[in-house]
Design an enzyme around this catalytic site. Structure first.
Site, PDB file in Angstrom:
ATOM      1  N   THR A   1       0.871  -1.209  -0.040  1.00  0.00           N
ATOM      2  CA  THR A   1       0.060   0.047   0.043  1.00  0.00           C
ATOM      3  C   THR A   1       0.873   1.211   0.146  1.00  0.00           C
ATOM      4  O   THR A   1       1.670   1.601   0.945  1.00  0.00           O
ATOM      5  CB  THR A   1      -0.690  -0.017   1.178  1.00  0.00           C
ATOM      6  OG1 THR A   1      -1.684  -1.169   1.235  1.00  0.00           O
ATOM      7  CG2 THR A   1      -1.877   1.149   1.412  1.00  0.00           C
TER       8      THR A   1
ATOM      9  N   LYS B   1      -7.889   1.460  -2.863  1.00  0.00           N
ATOM     10  CA  LYS B   1      -7.561   1.088  -1.808  1.00  0.00           C
ATOM     11  C   LYS B   1      -7.743   2.038  -0.820  1.00  0.00           C
ATOM     12  O   LYS B   1      -8.226   2.059   0.452  1.00  0.00           O
ATOM     13  CB  LYS B   1      -6.016   0.462  -1.735  1.00  0.00           C
ATOM     14  CG  LYS B   1      -5.674   0.457  -0.399  1.00  0.00           C
ATOM     15  CD  LYS B   1      -5.484  -0.838   0.331  1.00  0.00           C
ATOM     16  CE  LYS B   1      -5.073  -1.006   1.628  1.00  0.00           C
ATOM     17  NZ  LYS B   1      -5.378  -2.271   2.262  1.00  0.00           N
TER      18      LYS B   1
ATOM     19  N   LYS C   1      -1.948   5.133   8.479  1.00  0.00           N
ATOM     20  CA  LYS C   1      -0.942   5.014   7.200  1.00  0.00           C
ATOM     21  C   LYS C   1      -1.972   5.287   6.004  1.00  0.00           C
ATOM     22  O   LYS C   1      -1.690   6.253   5.383  1.00  0.00           O
ATOM     23  CB  LYS C   1      -0.363   3.866   7.184  1.00  0.00           C
ATOM     24  CG  LYS C   1       0.431   3.702   5.758  1.00  0.00           C
ATOM     25  CD  LYS C   1       1.176   2.269   5.644  1.00  0.00           C
ATOM     26  CE  LYS C   1       1.545   2.183   4.219  1.00  0.00           C
ATOM     27  NZ  LYS C   1       1.971   0.972   3.689  1.00  0.00           N
TER      28      LYS C   1
END
Ligand code: NAD
Length: 290
Positions: A86, A161, A236
């Site tokens: 990611t 995402k 994050k």
């Protein structure tokens, strides 16, 4: 297939093991110790050379870019760089462009499903890149996951995402604050779940991952909020959503608020190392903010 696998941490190691179990020829590399069930090279280049596909599963965009600069010159023409980390959308697009300059195909395919999904081969992949690159790695998605969605050109996997996880962060906070308010209004948590999970307030956070202990399906709330999905990983992803929002000039007021709340929770309260649904015990201790 001959596969290089770089980044054998919590997620990468079980994904690599599943590829080995399915009969693929995997060579791994990590800068730290790795499980001895995975054959290792002594460098990233060593794992990448001769591979049909090189998978990276790394902590962030800066490390991904550094590793890409190392491995792209070593990879054989026409091979695919499949990045499952990611990272920010810009890094994903830059890495794909760099791959193209070396005559390689590139796919960004971040995952959801966590360590359990990586171990059980039930991840969901959100992927960006060309049709040809997606077709080349689809058999690997089928081994490591249960679903792969092709979201468009490079970077769109990361875009999907972070948009998904921005919704998740916001709905988890909303679900937790509603439980905390319900407590103070004298409403039983089971009754609250029974209503909301079948009414217009329902969401994945309420129905599949209920943050209240003993209510709804088994979730980290029933296990002392041991992750699951750690609050710092949620932070994050929320930070990435805010970087993307700033770069694209998008107004994301609730994404911004969720980022600030998880930042305080992780950096100044006791959120680090807890599941992201531990937002409920945090909120239930607090009073009304003017
Ligand atoms: P991790 O920290 O356990 O693993 C990362 C690995 O990369 C480590 O083993 C580290 O030693 C290695 N590494 C770092 N720099 C390297 C380099 N230059 N060369 C080779 N190896 C290097 O992290 P993780 O939990 O496995 O997560 C990996 C990625 O997956 C992250 O981008 C994370 O955001 C994403 N992700 C994690 C989860 C989860 O639940 N853990 C869920 C979805 C997505």
């Amino acid at each position: 297939m001959k596969i290089g696998f770089i980044g054998l941490g919590n997620m990468g190691a079980p994904m690599a093991v599943n590829l080995i179990k399915a009969g693929h020829d995997v060579t791994g590399f990590d800068t730290h110790a790795s499980p001895d069930t995975i054959p290792l090279a002594t460098s990233a280049e060593g794992a990448a050379k001769d591979a049909d596909v090189v998978i990276t599963m790394l902590p962030n965009g800066a490390i991904l870019s550094a590793v890409a600069a190392q491995i792209h010159p070593a990879m054989k023409a026409g091979a695919v760089h499949l990045d499952c980390s990611t990272v920010d959308v810009d890094s994903a697009r830059d890495v794909a462009q760099a791959a193209d300059k070396h005559g390689l195909l590139a796919i960004d395919a971040p995952v959801s499903g966590g360590i359990g999904g990586a171990t059980n081969g039930t991840l969901t992949f959100m992927s960006g890149g060309s049709e040809a690159a997606f077709a080349a790695v689809n058999p690997l998605f089928e081994i490591m996951g249960q679903k792969a969605v092709h979201c468009g050109p490079s970077g769109n996997g990361q875009a999907a995402k972070i948009c998904n996880n921005m919704i998740l962060g916001v709905t988890m906070i909303a679900t937790c604050e509603a439980f905390a308010l319900a407590d103070k209004l004298g409403l039983d948590r089971q009754a609250m779940f029974d209503v909301v999970s079948t009414a217009s307030g329902y969401s994945w956070s309420m129905n599949a991952y209920c943050p209240a202990k003993g209510v709804g399906p088994t979730s980290p709330a029933d296990n002392d909020y041991i992750p699951g999905f750690a609050a710092e990983l949620m932070l994050k992803d929320l930070n990435l959503s805010q970087m993307a929002a700033a770069a694209a000039d998008a107004d994301t007021p609730l994404g911004h608020a969720a980022t600030e709340i998880y930042k305080t929770f992780v950096e100044h309260e006791d959120g680090k190392g807890k599941d992201f649904s531990a937002m409920l015990p945090r909120l239930e201790k607090r009073g009304h903010q003017a």
